[in-house]
Structures are given as structure tokens and as C-alpha cells.
Design a protein around this motif. Sequence first.
Motif, PDB file in Angstrom:
ATOM      1  N   TYR A  34       0.819  -1.201   0.000  1.00 30.89           N
ATOM      2  CA  TYR A  34       0.000   0.000   0.000  1.00 30.89           C
ATOM      3  C   TYR A  34       0.857   1.255   0.000  1.00 30.89           C
ATOM      4  O   TYR A  34       0.459   2.290  -0.546  1.00 30.89           O
ATOM      5  N   SER A  35       2.051   1.200   0.593  1.00 30.56           N
ATOM      6  CA  SER A  35       2.934   2.363   0.554  1.00 30.56           C
ATOM      7  C   SER A  35       3.476   2.592  -0.854  1.00 30.56           C
ATOM      8  O   SER A  35       3.933   3.682  -1.171  1.00 30.56           O
ATOM      9  N   ARG A  36       3.418   1.570  -1.711  1.00 33.54           N
ATOM     10  CA  ARG A  36       3.859   1.702  -3.096  1.00 33.54           C
ATOM     11  C   ARG A  36       2.709   2.059  -4.024  1.00 33.54           C
ATOM     12  O   ARG A  36       2.892   2.141  -5.233  1.00 33.54           O
ATOM     13  N   GLY A  37       1.549   2.285  -3.457  1.00 30.11           N
ATOM     14  CA  GLY A  37       0.465   2.871  -4.220  1.00 30.11           C
ATOM     15  C   GLY A  37      -0.515   1.882  -4.813  1.00 30.11           C
ATOM     16  O   GLY A  37      -0.178   0.742  -5.147  1.00 30.11           O
ATOM     17  N   GLN A  38      -1.753   2.372  -4.936  1.00 29.04           N
ATOM     18  CA  GLN A  38      -2.838   1.579  -5.493  1.00 29.04           C
ATOM     19  C   GLN A  38      -3.204   2.103  -6.877  1.00 29.04           C
ATOM     20  O   GLN A  38      -3.481   3.294  -7.045  1.00 29.04           O
ATOM     21  N   VAL A  39      -3.212   1.197  -7.849  1.00 26.60           N
ATOM     22  CA  VAL A  39      -3.544   1.531  -9.233  1.00 26.60           C
ATOM     23  C   VAL A  39      -4.847   0.836  -9.606  1.00 26.60           C
ATOM     24  O   VAL A  39      -5.015  -0.369  -9.360  1.00 26.60           O
ATOM     25  N   LEU A  40      -5.745   1.582 -10.205  1.00 24.95           N
ATOM     26  CA  LEU A  40      -6.992   1.053 -10.753  1.00 24.95           C
ATOM     27  C   LEU A  40      -6.986   1.279 -12.257  1.00 24.95           C
ATOM     28  O   LEU A  40      -6.827   2.414 -12.717  1.00 24.95           O
ATOM     29  N   VAL A  41      -7.148   0.220 -13.031  1.00 24.55           N
ATOM     30  CA  VAL A  41      -7.246   0.319 -14.486  1.00 24.55           C
ATOM     31  C   VAL A  41      -8.686   0.037 -14.882  1.00 24.55           C
ATOM     32  O   VAL A  41      -9.230  -1.032 -14.570  1.00 24.55           O
ATOM     33  N   VAL A  42      -9.304   0.990 -15.572  1.00 27.15           N
ATOM     34  CA  VAL A  42     -10.692   0.860 -16.015  1.00 27.15           C
ATOM     35  C   VAL A  42     -10.696   0.816 -17.533  1.00 27.15           C
ATOM     36  O   VAL A  42     -10.273   1.775 -18.200  1.00 27.15           O
ATOM     37  N   GLY A  43     -11.156  -0.267 -18.088  1.00 26.81           N
ATOM     38  CA  GLY A  43     -11.167  -0.414 -19.543  1.00 26.81           C
ATOM     39  C   GLY A  43     -11.645  -1.795 -19.914  1.00 26.81           C
ATOM     40  O   GLY A  43     -12.564  -2.338 -19.308  1.00 26.81           O
ATOM     41  N   GLY A  44     -11.011  -2.376 -20.947  1.00 26.41           N
ATOM     42  CA  GLY A  44     -11.245  -3.775 -21.252  1.00 26.41           C
ATOM     43  C   GLY A  44     -12.647  -4.134 -21.669  1.00 26.41           C
ATOM     44  O   GLY A  44     -13.374  -4.781 -20.915  1.00 26.41           O
ATOM     45  N   ALA A  45     -13.052  -3.733 -22.875  1.00 24.54           N
ATOM     46  CA  ALA A  45     -14.295  -4.248 -23.431  1.00 24.54           C
ATOM     47  C   ALA A  45     -14.177  -5.760 -23.596  1.00 24.54           C
ATOM     48  O   ALA A  45     -13.086  -6.329 -23.530  1.00 24.54           O
ATOM     49  N   ALA A  46     -15.315  -6.409 -23.812  1.00 20.57           N
ATOM     50  CA  ALA A  46     -15.315  -7.871 -23.888  1.00 20.57           C
ATOM     51  C   ALA A  46     -14.385  -8.392 -24.968  1.00 20.57           C
ATOM     52  O   ALA A  46     -13.818  -9.480 -24.830  1.00 20.57           O
ATOM     53  N   ARG A  47     -14.217  -7.636 -26.047  1.00 16.89           N
ATOM     54  CA  ARG A  47     -13.350  -8.089 -27.140  1.00 16.89           C
ATOM     55  C   ARG A  47     -11.892  -7.737 -26.921  1.00 16.89           C
ATOM     56  O   ARG A  47     -11.018  -8.315 -27.589  1.00 16.89           O
ATOM     57  N   THR A  48     -11.611  -6.798 -26.016  1.00 14.47           N
ATOM     58  CA  THR A  48     -10.236  -6.306 -25.862  1.00 14.47           C
ATOM     59  C   THR A  48      -9.834  -6.164 -24.394  1.00 14.47           C
ATOM     60  O   THR A  48      -9.286  -5.131 -23.990  1.00 14.47           O
ATOM     61  N   ALA A  59       2.127  -1.564 -14.546  1.00 14.90           N
ATOM     62  CA  ALA A  59       2.191  -0.794 -13.298  1.00 14.90           C
ATOM     63  C   ALA A  59       2.881  -1.597 -12.207  1.00 14.90           C
ATOM     64  O   ALA A  59       3.715  -1.070 -11.454  1.00 14.90           O
ATOM     65  N   LEU A  60       2.559  -2.883 -12.105  1.00 14.42           N
ATOM     66  CA  LEU A  60       3.217  -3.725 -11.102  1.00 14.42           C
ATOM     67  C   LEU A  60       4.696  -3.914 -11.430  1.00 14.42           C
ATOM     68  O   LEU A  60       5.541  -3.936 -10.526  1.00 14.42           O
ATOM     69  N   ARG A  61       5.023  -4.056 -12.699  1.00 13.01           N
ATOM     70  CA  ARG A  61       6.407  -4.314 -13.093  1.00 13.01           C
ATOM     71  C   ARG A  61       7.342  -3.149 -12.769  1.00 13.01           C
ATOM     72  O   ARG A  61       8.540  -3.343 -12.587  1.00 13.01           O
ATOM     73  N   VAL A  62       6.802  -1.921 -12.690  1.00 13.22           N
ATOM     74  CA  VAL A  62       7.657  -0.792 -12.327  1.00 13.22           C
ATOM     75  C   VAL A  62       7.550  -0.457 -10.842  1.00 13.22           C
ATOM     76  O   VAL A  62       8.121   0.531 -10.391  1.00 13.22           O
ATOM     77  N   GLY A  63       6.808  -1.280 -10.075  1.00  8.50           N
ATOM     78  CA  GLY A  63       6.869  -1.129  -8.633  1.00  8.50           C
ATOM     79  C   GLY A  63       5.613  -0.744  -7.908  1.00  8.50           C
ATOM     80  O   GLY A  63       5.646  -0.584  -6.681  1.00  8.50           O
ATOM     81  N   ALA A  64       4.476  -0.558  -8.598  1.00 10.58           N
ATOM     82  CA  ALA A  64       3.233  -0.282  -7.878  1.00 10.58           C
ATOM     83  C   ALA A  64       2.924  -1.450  -6.954  1.00 10.58           C
ATOM     84  O   ALA A  64       3.277  -2.601  -7.231  1.00 10.58           O
ATOM     85  N   GLY A  65       2.230  -1.170  -5.866  1.00 10.12           N
ATOM     86  CA  GLY A  65       2.029  -2.194  -4.864  1.00 10.12           C
ATOM     87  C   GLY A  65       0.734  -2.969  -4.960  1.00 10.12           C
ATOM     88  O   GLY A  65       0.670  -4.127  -4.562  1.00 10.12           O
ATOM     89  N   HIS A  66      -0.323  -2.329  -5.479  1.00 15.84           N
ATOM     90  CA  HIS A  66      -1.646  -2.947  -5.432  1.00 15.84           C
ATOM     91  C   HIS A  66      -2.371  -2.626  -6.728  1.00 15.84           C
ATOM     92  O   HIS A  66      -2.381  -1.476  -7.176  1.00 15.84           O
ATOM     93  N   LEU A  67      -2.990  -3.633  -7.330  1.00 15.08           N
ATOM     94  CA  LEU A  67      -3.624  -3.466  -8.639  1.00 15.08           C
ATOM     95  C   LEU A  67      -5.062  -3.957  -8.610  1.00 15.08           C
ATOM     96  O   LEU A  67      -5.355  -5.046  -8.116  1.00 15.08           O
ATOM     97  N   THR A  68      -5.947  -3.141  -9.193  1.00 11.54           N
ATOM     98  CA  THR A  68      -7.327  -3.537  -9.436  1.00 11.54           C
ATOM     99  C   THR A  68      -7.628  -3.309 -10.914  1.00 11.54           C
ATOM    100  O   THR A  68      -7.283  -2.258 -11.466  1.00 11.54           O
ATOM    101  N   LEU A  69      -8.258  -4.280 -11.537  1.00  7.14           N
ATOM    102  CA  LEU A  69      -8.682  -4.172 -12.927  1.00  7.14           C
ATOM    103  C   LEU A  69     -10.205  -4.161 -12.975  1.00  7.14           C
ATOM    104  O   LEU A  69     -10.858  -4.972 -12.307  1.00  7.14           O
ATOM    105  N   ALA A  70     -10.767  -3.263 -13.762  1.00  5.73           N
ATOM    106  CA  ALA A  70     -12.209  -3.212 -13.973  1.00  5.73           C
ATOM    107  C   ALA A  70     -12.465  -3.334 -15.469  1.00  5.73           C
ATOM    108  O   ALA A  70     -12.059  -2.458 -16.244  1.00  5.73           O
ATOM    109  N   VAL A  71     -13.111  -4.425 -15.852  1.00  5.85           N
ATOM    110  CA  VAL A  71     -13.305  -4.740 -17.273  1.00  5.85           C
ATOM    111  C   VAL A  71     -14.751  -5.165 -17.491  1.00  5.85           C
ATOM    112  O   VAL A  71     -15.515  -5.345 -16.547  1.00  5.85           O
TER     113      VAL A  71
END
Length: 296
Positions: A34-48, A59-71
Motif C-alpha cells: 500500500y505504501s507503493r500505491g494503489q492503481v486502478l485500471v478501467v477499460g477492457g471491453a469484452a473483445r479487448t 504498473a506492477l512491473r515498475v513497482g506499484a504495490g496494489h492493482l485492481t482491474l475493472a473490465v
Amino acid sequence: MSTPPTGPTTTPTRDLTPSLLRGWALPDVGDSKYSRGQVLVVGGAARTPGAAQLAGLAALRVGAGHLTLAVAEQAAVPMAVATPEAGVYGLPQNPQGSVTGEGAALLEDQLGSADVVVLGPGLDDPELTADLVRAAVPLLSDDAWLVLDAYALGVLPGMREVVEPLAGRLVLTPNSSEGGRLLGRDLDDLEADVREIARTYGAVVSCQTLVADPDGRCWRTGAGQVGLATSGSGDVLAGAVAGLLARGTEPAQAVCWASHVHAAAGDRLAASVGRLGFLANELLAELPRVLVELGA
């Protein structure tokens, strides 16, 4: 926090060299995800949906700590299985699989708690994307960063009033055609045009080889290969920007570092695979290796 190695805003564009970046060190990160930050990615249609996944993993590969995806709801369970590192939310979709604007209400808590929100990767309908941007922006916390990519950039000229409250907390990652749409004309002088986009939208902008901020500063990366012009590459860049922002890096520095690291990852793959033919997902593993080479 370190200050950028640049002079007044009237100074010429600076080259983003490894030496410059080593002298513009990234901030130390804590020992908690959590000290390395929370990233939320919003995107991802059913086809993509893969576009959102690429951005999140970058985001994780460069050091972010927590990831949420919304698709899109149809893609959520497969995405959760394919990306065990992330929490995954399914968003309402139309019969064609495009994410609708109602999805923002379902993400109210996530939008309000994220340090960085990436909006756009994998969206595929301009009107529905505009609805989603309008609904999502007011739900962001007062200190969150918003990174707009892909379709979210295409609809931005018609909704500048929506993002005006985010001036100084906005990053845009257009390709040249998206940059032209942001200005309402073709780009003919890349350096001047990227600076103009940054001023117009109050954003830090990464476009092709250039980074510009609203204060008129501009940097150019000398790395990168033609192979970076491939599906998903821009999603990796947007995610890398988000990951560095989540770590507490100041905006221009985050975008400069991400742009160079993304391009240098392409250089590494060009040497091992070939100038053409490497895939965007192969960039992901190279990102932390480039950071190590830079002493980050």
C-alpha cells in the motif's frame, strides 16, 4: 523528492539519457504494497480485455504495490484467472460487449481510494467511453492521478470541462493520431504540438518520442525501436506511468522515466528478438530489468 535536472521553461528540449535519469532518482519506496500505491485500471471491453491487463501488469512491473482491474462483465472471470495479481471487477456492458457509463457507480469506492486511475485501455465505443469518463472523474479523490489512454483520449476534446478540475493531476499518452484529435488538427511540428497539448489540458503528455508538461518543459527519449509500434505497446506505457506515479514520483519525472524505460525495453527486445516482431507482453519483463540498469 528530487527536482528535475532542467532549467527555466525557455530552455530547449532535453535528451532523456541514462545519465540524466540517474541524476533524477526515483523516490524510495516503502516495504508495504500500500505504501507503493494503489492503481486502478478501467477499460477492457469484452473483445479487448488484454489492453487493461497489459496496463495493470506494467504498473506492477515498475513497482506499484496494489492493482485492481475493472473490465467488461463478460471478461471479468477469465481476467481474474489470467491475472492472479489483481482484484477484478466486472462492469456493465452493452450487447456488443462495450463497457457502459454505469460502471463508474459500481467502482465508487475503488475510484475514491486509488492513488492512480488509468482510464481507456481496451475501451471500444466513443459515446460510452465519454459517459464513463464523465461519471468516473467526480468520484476520484482530491489527490488521485488520472492517466487517460486510447478511446478516453479520443473523446477528451468534447469534454474538457470534465477534466479541468484535474489540471496538474492529469497524464495523457496519445499516439500521433490521438494527439491530432486533441488539438483538432494534424500534428506538423511534434515538439511544439506536444507542448501545446500539455498547456491546453493542464497535463503531462507523452507522445511518440517526446514528453512535455504544462510549464513548457520538454524532454526527448533517444531510445526505442520501430517494433514498439505494435498492438498493446501504448497500454504498457500508460501502465508504467501509472505505476511510477503510484510510487510517489512527481508527474513529469514519472512520465519521463516511464517513456525512457518503455523505449529501452523495446531496445532490449530488438537486440534479442529483432527490430520487428516482439510483442507488447514481452515488454513487461524487460521493464524492471531496465530500471535495475538505471539504478532504480
